[in-house]
Every structure is written in structure tokens, then in C-alpha cells.
Scaffold this active site. Structure first.
Site, PDB file in Angstrom:
ATOM      1  N   GLU A  45      29.837  49.165  40.186  1.00  0.00           N
ATOM      2  CA  GLU A  45      30.770  48.054  40.336  1.00  0.00           C
ATOM      3  C   GLU A  45      32.121  48.482  39.786  1.00  0.00           C
ATOM      4  O   GLU A  45      32.231  49.534  39.143  1.00  0.00           O
ATOM      5  CB  GLU A  45      30.244  46.806  39.616  1.00  0.00           C
ATOM      6  CG  GLU A  45      30.145  46.966  38.109  1.00  0.00           C
ATOM      7  CD  GLU A  45      29.400  45.821  37.423  1.00  0.00           C
ATOM      8  OE1 GLU A  45      28.508  45.227  38.039  1.00  0.00           O
ATOM      9  OE2 GLU A  45      29.720  45.546  36.255  1.00  0.00           O
ATOM     10  N   HIS A 105      31.139  40.816  33.891  1.00  0.00           N
ATOM     11  CA  HIS A 105      30.820  41.894  32.958  1.00  0.00           C
ATOM     12  C   HIS A 105      32.095  42.328  32.239  1.00  0.00           C
ATOM     13  O   HIS A 105      33.134  42.497  32.885  1.00  0.00           O
ATOM     14  CB  HIS A 105      30.246  43.099  33.697  1.00  0.00           C
ATOM     15  CG  HIS A 105      28.820  42.917  34.129  1.00  0.00           C
ATOM     16  ND1 HIS A 105      28.290  43.590  35.202  1.00  0.00           N
ATOM     17  CD2 HIS A 105      27.827  42.149  33.633  1.00  0.00           C
ATOM     18  CE1 HIS A 105      27.015  43.240  35.343  1.00  0.00           C
ATOM     19  NE2 HIS A 105      26.714  42.352  34.404  1.00  0.00           N
TER      20      HIS A 105
END
Lengths: 298, 387
Positions: A212, A250
């Protein structure tokens, strides 16, 4: 076989007497994990019942290791206690320490990472990760065991739910080990560490790598794949639509200026010969095609 | 959390890093009175969290109180790369004799702290690194030992700073390290670190990023941007939702940061077929999807007037899908009229997915559509948003 975690692993849980620790200890046991002890400072000498298993609680990791031979620790303590908990596991030379805790200050991670490096005896996974599972053998963390099966695919991912999604889509094929390395800016085990382990694991035939936005771990992993990985790899990268400068859930998932973009990661992986899916489902499909192609050539 | 220059300098001062005398002002009149207090030529600096202020005209010298007021009037409200200057820092003008560069940051790849020092401060350091890499010294810092005088002197020497200022610069480097550690910063950058003709070393600018994850051991709340306290993001924050506002038409709710990021991408991908429909937001409801959390999430997403359809994408791992479905049904009931305002596409997969879908089907909510796969769900949500 599997990587990092097998049926022979003896697991202790730091923070087992807390709500999360207890809940997930029960799930780990149900997944077949040999959980042997819990550690909660000040609660040593007690026991906790999990169905037919009664687990002892120790005051320290050192005592738990001496008494039970535990070689894996899973950390569920709150962020403010995480550093002390991990350093205890490192000092007790626990071979694998899996830090589930989300919200560990980066300074604390850097300090326990430095300590683990100096000691050279503990592999760290996480923090802020779902842990790892070798289906049918053992689970250290919070990855649901009942969504998949044992098989030839190795998986490494920054994201928990994307790990689950891929494990579920490929449940009929199955996994040797799925490793959730976590979404923090600073983590222990990296994509590269897992790729290396999967490359060397005779039971892993192919690898799924999920990345990611943020940092350049995927670019580094691509360079590593190019040089060292002969097993087929399919990839997926999340965050193409993420705006610059915003943290996407995150702590490590942030595009800074022109660095850390999903596009750069996808391009790097493709340049290394990795087939990258446009969606999680397409990624699963690519893996199926790849395994079918291999089966056909044998 | 990125700080404004004036906030960074307040932290610097607290840790003994010399900075010019000055204060922040939000009105021209306030700026004037600060200049009157300082009784010296000042510089009026736009407070925005972006670079290139000087080039954009956001940093202006002012010899006295009335010109300070005039310059502040000009700068306050200025748009610098889409950042509006709501305040200005009014501080005593300093004439640098030399300008250096100093920074501490977290090196994600090498998992350590990194110190960067250069004798060529005052300009874009990325340009220095690109055109004259030898002029920017990079040195890993052991997190346990940190930066003491010895290491600071080594940094100053390696950067080839003039010998007579090394001791003074080293003192500042040690204090900047204290800012880094004691405030749980991920970045501390000073550019320029000025040396004056009379040998003083002081931070003329400051950039600090604090670790939000370390908030529990600090009193950093007061540093939060008041401008960020407005709108849907503030509402979401108060509800403890992980929400980022974007500018598309499909509201997205999901569990897990990776899955939600992926959902945004899949929506944008599907949206290409419907005139470029895009995701309207990122919203991660995390592991436990209780009815209340789901209601808060739907309420937040539906409060965005740009949202034309909503996609709820949940993978049932730890939380089984039947519980999630119960949450969606209860949430829509709690929302009443608002729950009926726009179509909601729900995709449930994983544990007990069929039971979850059956619960949604039985509820017969007029605006809910249940789709089995993520790709199909994104396509339907995009089509509904374009309709």
C-alpha cells in the site's frame, strides 16, 4: 513446512489476561496453536481456563520461557506498555515476537527494534499487524483461521483485511503461511524478509505480495524479487486514489510529495516481472492462472 | 501532526533552542502591537503548512508597527498553494551571516533516526541533495544513545561548518534532538539555521511533525489546527471514526485500512465507465462493526452533500457478517429519513456472509442493495451515483 511459525511453535501471550488478549488466545487455541502460557506483570501464579486448556500466567517472559519452553510471543498489551513488553521478549531471547498492538509510538518501535538487532535472537513482526498464520498448524495473532485452508501459497501484506480477502478468495487453493507485517511507518519483518523465507520454503510454490502507499518498501521488495526470487509472485497495491499528504488509516499509509505512491510501487513490481492485479479479485485470478499454468507445464 | 512554524518555534524555545523574539497574530492590529512590543524591524511570515512561502510573497519585512500592520493585512488570508494563511508570525528581523541546514527524521527503510546537516542552508534542501549530494551530510542516529555533544560536533565537522561556529551549532543540535525525543517528533527541520555576524546561532524557520500515536504521553492537543476543527472530518473525529474527506460521489465505508483504500481504488476504477465517478471519502470502521459504529459511519457519509450513493464493503473475519448485517439494519433504522436519502450498496464477504445477506434481504430496506463481490458492488455504486 511453513515460514516463521509451525505446528511445533510454543506460543506465549503477553497481555493474555486483558479482554483482547483473552479473546484472541481462545481463537488461537481453536486454530490449533500450541499456546503454552500468558504473561501479565503482577498476575503471575494465576491460571486462565480456555475450555479444556488451563494456561498458567507468569510475571515475566523470562519465567514463562524457562517454565514452558515458549519460543513465540504475541503481544496484546496497550501502546504505552508495548515497548517494555517487547524488550522483555527480546531480553528473554524469544525467537519470534509478534506485536499486534496498534498505536505504538514510532520512537518506541525504533528503540525496541534497535534492541532486537543488537541481541540478534528475536524476529519482530509488527507492530500494528494482524500477526501470521500457517493454516492447519498454528496462528499467532488475530488472523481468522476459518476463512482459508493449508496449501502452497505464501502471502505477505501490510494490510490485515486485504490479507483476509485474498486468503478467502483463494481458500480452495490454500496457504503455507500468511504474514501480516503491519501498516506502521517502522516495522520489524519486511516484505523482503518474508519473500526470502518463502523462496526458501519447500512447501511454498507461489507468493502473493500486498502493499500500500507510503515509504518505499514495495520498491525495495521489487528489486529483491528481481534478483533473488525464482518462485512466481503476484502483487496488489492499495491506495491509487489516496490524496497526497493524508494518512489513510494506517499510520504509515501516506503519500509524501511524489514518494510512496501506489503507481510507483505497481510500476516497480511489474518491472520485476510481478503480475499486479487491478483489484483484489483480479489478483486472486492471476494467482489461479499462474498456478494452473505451472501445473500444465509439469 | 504537522505544526505551524510558530508552534515549532514555541517547542524549540521550550527546549532551549534559540529563536528570534516574536509571536503569532491573527489580525493586522495584533501584528502591529507585537511590532510595537518588539521595538525593532520585524518580518511578517504567513503561517501555512507548505513550502515556497517566500516565493509566493508570504514573507515580508516591515521596519515599523504601521508597515507591520499593512503587511499583515496583505498576508492574512493569502492563498499559498491552496493553503490559506489564517495567521502571521511577527518576529524580530535577523540578518544571517551564514545559513545552515539541520534536520532529524525517521528513516523508515533503515528503521533508525537520521540526522542531516549541511553548510548550504537557506535554499531548497532537495535541490542541494540533487545537485551537490556531498554537501548534505546524512548520519544514522542510534535511538538509545541519541545525539550528545560528541555526535553533534561530528555532524558539524562532517558538514564542514566553519570551525569557530561548530561548538555553538553542536549545542543547538543537542537541543533539537531533545525536541525530537521529548516531544515524540517524527521530523524536526531547521532551514535556515542562521549564524549571525556576532556569532549567535538561531533557528530562523522550523518544521516539526509530531507522532499522533504518542499522543497519550503528551499534551499536544492544543497544537491541533483550529482550521481542521471544522467540517465533516471534525465531526468524524469526535465520533472516533477514521475518516478522510475526498471530493467524489460514492461514499465508502469498510473495515480495515487496506480494504478501504482498495475499495476507493476499485470504485474509481469502476467509475471510469460512468463519467468518472470517484470515491467521496475514506472511512475505516475497524474491527468491530456495532450498530452504533455503523450508524455513526452512515450518518457521517450521508451528511456529505456530494455523496450520491454509498458502498459498505465489509469482510467478516473476526466480526462475522451476520453481526455486521444486523448493524447495518439497525443503523438505517436509527437514521430514519436520512437513511432513505440515497442508495446503499452492501457487500459482505467472509464469515457467515450468507447469513448476513439473508438478514439484509429480510429487512427489505427500500434503498439497500446487496451484492456479492467487491468489483460488482463498486460498479453498482458507481452506476447509482452517476444516475
Amino acid at each position: 513446512m511453513a515460514v516463521f511459525l509451525t505446528k511445533d511453535s510454543k506460543v506465549l501471550v503477553q497481555g493474555m489476561t486483558g479482554a483482547e488478549g483473552a479473546r484472541h488466545t481462545a481463537r488461537m487455541l481453536a486454530a490449533g496453536t500450541d499456546v503454552v502460557a500468558g504473561v501479565t506483570p503482577g498476575k503471575g501464579g494465576r491460571t486462565v481456563d480456555f475450555g479444556e486448556r488451563r494456561l498458567p500466567v507468569f510475571d515475566s517472559v523470562a519465567a514463562a520461557v524457562t517454565q514452558t519452553g515458549a519460543d513465540v510471543s504475541v503481544v496484546f498489551v496497550p501502546p504505552r506498555f508495548a515497548r517494555a513488553a517487547v524488550e522483555e521478549a527480546v531480553d528473554a531471547a524469544v525467537g519470534l515476537c509478534v506485536v499486534i498492538t496498534e498505536g505504538v509510538p514510532v520512537h518506541d518501535t525504533l528503540r525496541f527494534w534497535a534492541r532486537a538487532q543488537a541481541a540478534g535472537t528475536t524476529r519482530l513482526i509488527g507492530p500494528n499487524c494482524p500477526g501470521l498464520i500457517s493454516p492447519g498448524q498454528s496462528s499467532a495473532g488475530i488472523i481468522p483461521a476459518d476463512i482459508t485452508s493449508a496449501g502452497p501459497i505464501g502471502l505477505v501484506s501490510k494490510s490485515g483485511t486485504l490479507t483476509y480477502q485474498l486468503m478467502y478468495e483463494l481458500r480452495d487453493v490454500g496457504f503455507s503461511t500468511a504474514v501480516g507485517i503491519g501498516g506502521d511507518p517502522v516495522i520489524g519483518t519486511t516484505h523482503i524478509d518474508a519473500l526470502e523465507a518463502f523462496q526458501n520454503d519447500p512447501d511454498t510454490e507461489a507468493i502473493v505480495m500486498i502493499g500500500e502507499i507510503g515509504g518505499d518498501a514495495e520498491e525495495r521488495a521489487a528489486a529483491y524479487i528481481d534478483k533473488h526470487v525464482t518462485k512466481p509472485v503476484v502483487g496488489y497495491v492499495a491506495g491509487f486514489t489516496a490524496p497526497e499528504g493524508r494518512t489513510m488509516g494506517h499510520a504509515g499509509a501516506i503519500v509524501s510529495g511524489s514518494t510512496g505512491t501506489a503507481r510507483a510501487k505497481k510500476d516497480a513490481l511489474e518491472k520485476a516481472g510481478v503480475r499486479v492485479g487491478q483489484t483484489p479479485s483480479e489478483t486472486a485470478r492471476l494467482m489461479r492462472e499462474l498456478l494452473a499454468g505451472r501445473a500444465g507445464t509439469v | 501532526m504537522d505544526l505551524y512554524e510558530y508552534q515549532a518555534k514555541e517547542l524549540f524555545a521550550r527546549h532551549g533552542v534559540p529563536v528570534p523574539r516574536g509571536r503569532v497574530a491573527s489580525t493586522p492590529e495584533e501584528a502591529r502591537s507585537i511590532a510595537e512590543e518588539l521595538r525593532a524591524p520585524v518580518v511578517v511570515k504567513a503561517q501555512v503548512k507548505t513550502g515556497g512561502r517566500g516565493k509566493a510573497g508570504g514573507i515580508r519585512p516591515a521596519p515599523g508597527p504601521s508597515s507591520t500592520e499593512a503587511e499583515a493585512r496583505h498576508v492574512i488570508g493569502m492563498d499559498i498553494k491552496r493553503h490559506i494563511a489564517r495567521t502571521v508570525l511577527v518576529e524580530q528581523a535577523t540578518v544571517p551571516f551564514e545559513e545552515y541546514y539541520a534536520a532529524y527524521l525517521v528513516d523508515r527503510a533503515d528503521r533508525t533516526f537520521l540526522a542531516m546537516v549541511s553548510a548550504r542552508g537557506g535554499m531548497d534542501i532537495e535541490e542541494v541533495a540533487a545537485t551537490d549530494p556531498g554537501a548534505l551530510v546524512r548520519m544514522p542516529i542510534d535511538p538509545v544513545r541519541g545525539v550528545d555533544r560528541e555526535i553533534a560536533l561530528e555532524l558539524a565537522a562532517r558538514a564542514a561548518l566553519p570551525e569557530d561556529v561548530r561548538e555553538a551549532v553542536a549545542g543547538v543540535l543537542v537541543r533539537l534532538w531533545q525536541v525530537m525525543v521529548e516531544e515524540d517528533a517524527l521530523l524536526v527541520e531547521v532551514n535556515p539555521l542562521a549564524c549571525t555576524a556576532d556569532g549567535r546561532v538561531l533557528a530562523l524557520d522550523g518544521k516539526v511533525t509530531l507522532d499522533a500515536g504518542a499522543g497519550f504521553r503528551h499534551d499536544h492537543e492544543a497544537l491541533a489546527d483550529p482550521a481542521e476543527g471544522e467540517g465533516l472530518e471534525a465531526v468524524a473525529r469526535a465520533r472516533k471514526l477514521n475518516y478522510v474527506k475526498l471530493d467524489g460521489e460514492v461514499g465508502v465505508i469498510g473495515n480495515g485500512a487496506g480494504l478501504v483504500m482498495s475499495t476507493l481504488d476499485v470504485v474509481a476504477y469502476a467509475g471510469r465507465g460512468f463519467g468518472g465517478v470517484r470515491p467521496a471519502n475514506f472511512l475505516d470502521i475497524g474491527g468491530g462493526a456495532s450498530a452504533q459504529v455503523m450508524a455513526d459511519a452512515l450518518d457521517t457519509v450521508l451528511a456529505d452533500p456530494g455523496v450520491r450513493s454509498v458502498l459498505v464493503n465489509v469482510f467478516g473475519g473476526i466480526t462475522a457478517c451476520d453481526a455486521v448485517a444486523d448493524g447495518v439494519v439497525a443503523a438505517l433504522r436509527m437514521l430514519g429519513e436520512r437513511g432513505l436519502s440515497r442508495p446503499v450498496v452492501v457487500r459482505l464477504d467472509g464469515n457467515n456472509a450468507e447469513a448476513g445477506r439473508a438478514i439484509l434481504a429480510a429487512a427489505r430496506h427500500p434503498r439497500v442493495r446487496v451484492v456479492t463481490t467487491m468489483d460488482d458492488a463498486a460498479e453498482l455504486a458507481a452506476r447509482l451515483a452517476a444516475a
